[in-house]
Scaffold this motif. Structure first.
Motif, mmCIF file in Angstrom:
data_model
loop_
_atom_site.group_PDB
_atom_site.id
_atom_site.type_symbol
_atom_site.label_atom_id
_atom_site.label_comp_id
_atom_site.label_asym_id
_atom_site.label_seq_id
_atom_site.Cartn_x
_atom_site.Cartn_y
_atom_site.Cartn_z
ATOM 1 N N GLY A 152 -0.171 3.899 6.091
ATOM 2 C CA GLY A 152 0.778 2.797 6.230
ATOM 3 C C GLY A 152 1.808 3.100 7.306
ATOM 4 O O GLY A 152 2.243 2.219 8.036
ATOM 5 N N LYS A 153 2.230 4.384 7.431
ATOM 6 C CA LYS A 153 3.235 4.733 8.420
ATOM 7 C C LYS A 153 2.712 4.497 9.828
ATOM 8 O O LYS A 153 3.429 4.020 10.698
ATOM 9 N N ARG A 154 1.450 4.835 10.069
ATOM 10 C CA ARG A 154 0.903 4.645 11.403
ATOM 11 C C ARG A 154 0.782 3.161 11.719
ATOM 12 O O ARG A 154 1.097 2.733 12.835
ATOM 13 N N LEU A 155 0.322 2.367 10.751
ATOM 14 C CA LEU A 155 0.198 0.934 10.977
ATOM 15 C C LEU A 155 1.578 0.323 11.193
ATOM 16 O O LEU A 155 1.761 -0.579 12.008
ATOM 17 N N THR A 156 2.581 0.825 10.494
ATOM 18 C CA THR A 156 3.945 0.341 10.690
ATOM 19 C C THR A 156 4.399 0.593 12.115
ATOM 20 O O THR A 156 5.010 -0.273 12.745
ATOM 21 N N ARG A 157 4.089 1.786 12.643
ATOM 22 C CA ARG A 157 4.462 2.080 14.032
ATOM 23 C C ARG A 157 3.757 1.143 14.996
ATOM 24 O O ARG A 157 4.339 0.658 15.961
ATOM 25 N N ASP A 158 2.462 0.868 14.725
ATOM 26 C CA ASP A 158 1.710 -0.048 15.587
ATOM 27 C C ASP A 158 2.321 -1.434 15.586
ATOM 28 O O ASP A 158 2.427 -2.088 16.620
ATOM 29 N N GLU A 168 0.820 -1.210 0.000
ATOM 30 C CA GLU A 168 0.000 0.000 0.000
ATOM 31 C C GLU A 168 0.854 1.260 0.000
ATOM 32 O O GLU A 168 0.498 2.260 -0.636
ATOM 33 N N ASP A 169 1.989 1.213 0.696
ATOM 34 C CA ASP A 169 2.905 2.357 0.649
ATOM 35 C C ASP A 169 3.424 2.576 -0.771
ATOM 36 O O ASP A 169 3.557 3.719 -1.231
ATOM 37 N N CYS A 170 3.729 1.478 -1.462
ATOM 38 C CA CYS A 170 4.191 1.587 -2.852
ATOM 39 C C CYS A 170 3.106 2.188 -3.738
ATOM 40 O O CYS A 170 3.383 3.062 -4.573
ATOM 41 N N GLU A 207 -4.204 8.929 -1.025
ATOM 42 C CA GLU A 207 -4.428 9.040 0.415
ATOM 43 C C GLU A 207 -5.429 8.013 0.927
ATOM 44 O O GLU A 207 -5.572 7.831 2.139
ATOM 45 N N ALA A 208 -6.127 7.353 0.012
ATOM 46 C CA ALA A 208 -7.178 6.414 0.423
ATOM 47 C C ALA A 208 -6.806 4.959 0.169
ATOM 48 O O ALA A 208 -7.659 4.080 0.234
ATOM 49 N N VAL A 209 -5.535 4.685 -0.132
ATOM 50 C CA VAL A 209 -5.107 3.297 -0.355
ATOM 51 C C VAL A 209 -5.110 2.562 0.980
ATOM 52 O O VAL A 209 -4.345 2.892 1.882
ATOM 53 N N SER A 210 -5.982 1.574 1.114
ATOM 54 C CA SER A 210 -6.088 0.790 2.349
ATOM 55 C C SER A 210 -6.867 -0.482 2.037
ATOM 56 O O SER A 210 -7.476 -0.600 0.966
ATOM 57 N N PRO A 211 -6.869 -1.461 2.959
ATOM 58 C CA PRO A 211 -7.655 -2.676 2.718
ATOM 59 C C PRO A 211 -9.154 -2.405 2.691
ATOM 60 O O PRO A 211 -9.930 -3.177 2.141
ATOM 61 N N GLY A 212 -9.586 -1.294 3.325
ATOM 62 C CA GLY A 212 -11.006 -0.958 3.324
ATOM 63 C C GLY A 212 -11.487 -0.603 1.938
ATOM 64 O O GLY A 212 -10.698 -0.231 1.065
#
Length: 340
Positions: free
Chosen positions: A326-332, A159-161, A257-262
């Motif tokens: 993605g950055k926030r999920l990476t931190r989590d 997703e970051d890519c 900005e909206a790339v996510s599994p949702g």
């Protein structure tokens, strides 16, 4: 030169072989080392694969012992009998779908040849070796590392890519900036291929549940990636006329900005229709170059619709869906990993 490593499968194989030989020796079985060989052959990369291979070995071994008993007792214990036996046994094992058990069966068949008598006691001995070897292998294969963390990491990286690719496309349309090296395209391709392979192994590592979420996720992203690649040549040809694609660039920035599994495809499909109407209302092309740019824009619109439709058909898993960057999920994930 390959790096020296000891993985979990190597540990399971070594431990399983030792346990099998110990048990066979404890029961005073003849050819007790063969139990370890059987265990080594039956330990596989996934639980379901191990179970399937074990089933094939059992079937093949029973067929092999039956052939050995009949042929050796009828034709005698000599090299010609072995040749005839394998000429009949191998096609038989293949025909019943047990070809992976041929090597294991060969070991047991040669035990009969070595003893020179296909007695009931020998049958019991061989079946005991088979049972210990396969049983220990299946027990060892009960442990498989949880792949979900790795799959989630791959999901975040993909997703970051995708975010970066959309942003760079938009940047080029707005500014004509061609400094991007495109490494995210290569990275995404590798991640998607590896992710699908890991997801398939993850499916086969569950006996009682069939969890194919990650496989469908990476398959969906793979189709979207094809769209991203197909758009690139058209974007790169816009040159100094990128002003005509400014609205599309804004759309791509919003999409990044909206790339996510949702699943947000429904909203963006509506926005895409609005964008298509806005571009249609623009003044007609006056030159050949403007016409080519306009046709390129409409092609990109078509591909964007395909990109969003693919996502719309994907059914996300609420337990694994995040609406954060993605950055926030990476931190989590880093925090979770540090706790472990």
């Amino acid at each position: 030169m390959a790096r020296f490593t000891i993985g979990y499968r190597t540990v399971k194989t070594a431990l399983g072989a030792a346990v099998s030989i110990f048990l066979a020796q404890l029961l005073q079985l003849d050819f007790f080392v063969s139990a370890g060989i059987i265990t080594i052959l039956c330990i596989s990369i996934t639980k379901r694969d191990s179970l399937k291979i074990s089933g094939e070995r059992i079937v093949a071994c029973l067929i092999g012992l039956l052939y050995a008993t009949l042929i050796f007792e009828l034709l005698g214990y000599h090299a010609v009998s072995i040749a005839i036996l394998f000429l009949l046994f191998i096609p038989s094992a293949v025909s019943v779908g047990a070809k992976k058990g041929i090597v294991t069966s060969a070991v047991l068949i040669l035990h009969v040849y070595t003893v020179g008598e296909a007695s009931a006691a020998l049958w019991i001995n061989e079946l005991a070796l088979l049972g210990i070897g396969i049983g220990v292998a299946l027990i060892m294969n009960l442990y498989m590392p949880n792949a979900e963390r790795d799959l989630l990491w791959d999901q975040v990286k993909v997703e970051d890519c995708f975010r970066t690719i959309w942003k760079e496309y938009a940047k080029y349309l707005k500014e004509g900036d061609s400094s991007w090296d495109g490494k995210e395209i290569t990275t995404a391709s590798t991640l998607l291929s590896d992710g699908k392979s890991k997801a398939l192994r993850n499916i086969d590592n569950h006996y009682l549940r069939y969890d194919d979420y990650f496989y469908h996720y990476f398959a969906m992203r793979e189709k979207q990636f094809d769209v991203l690649e197909s758009i690139l040549p058209f974007i790169s040809t816009f040159g100094d006329t990128v002003i005509q694609g400014e609205k599309m660039a804004e759309f791509m920035e919003e999409l990044s900005e909206a790339v996510s599994p949702g699943n947000t495809a429904g909203y963006f499909l509506i926005r895409l229709d609005e964008l298509r109407e806005e571009i249609k209302e623009m003044p007609l092309p006056q030159t050949r170059e403007e016409f080519e740019v306009r046709s390129g824009l409409f092609y990109i619109l078509h591909e964007l619709e395909e990109y969003l439709t693919i996502k719309k058909m994907f059914k996300p898993d609420p337990k694994r869906t995040h609406n954060v960057s993605g950055k926030r999920l990476t931190r989590d994930l880093n925090k979770k990993g540090s706790k472990k």
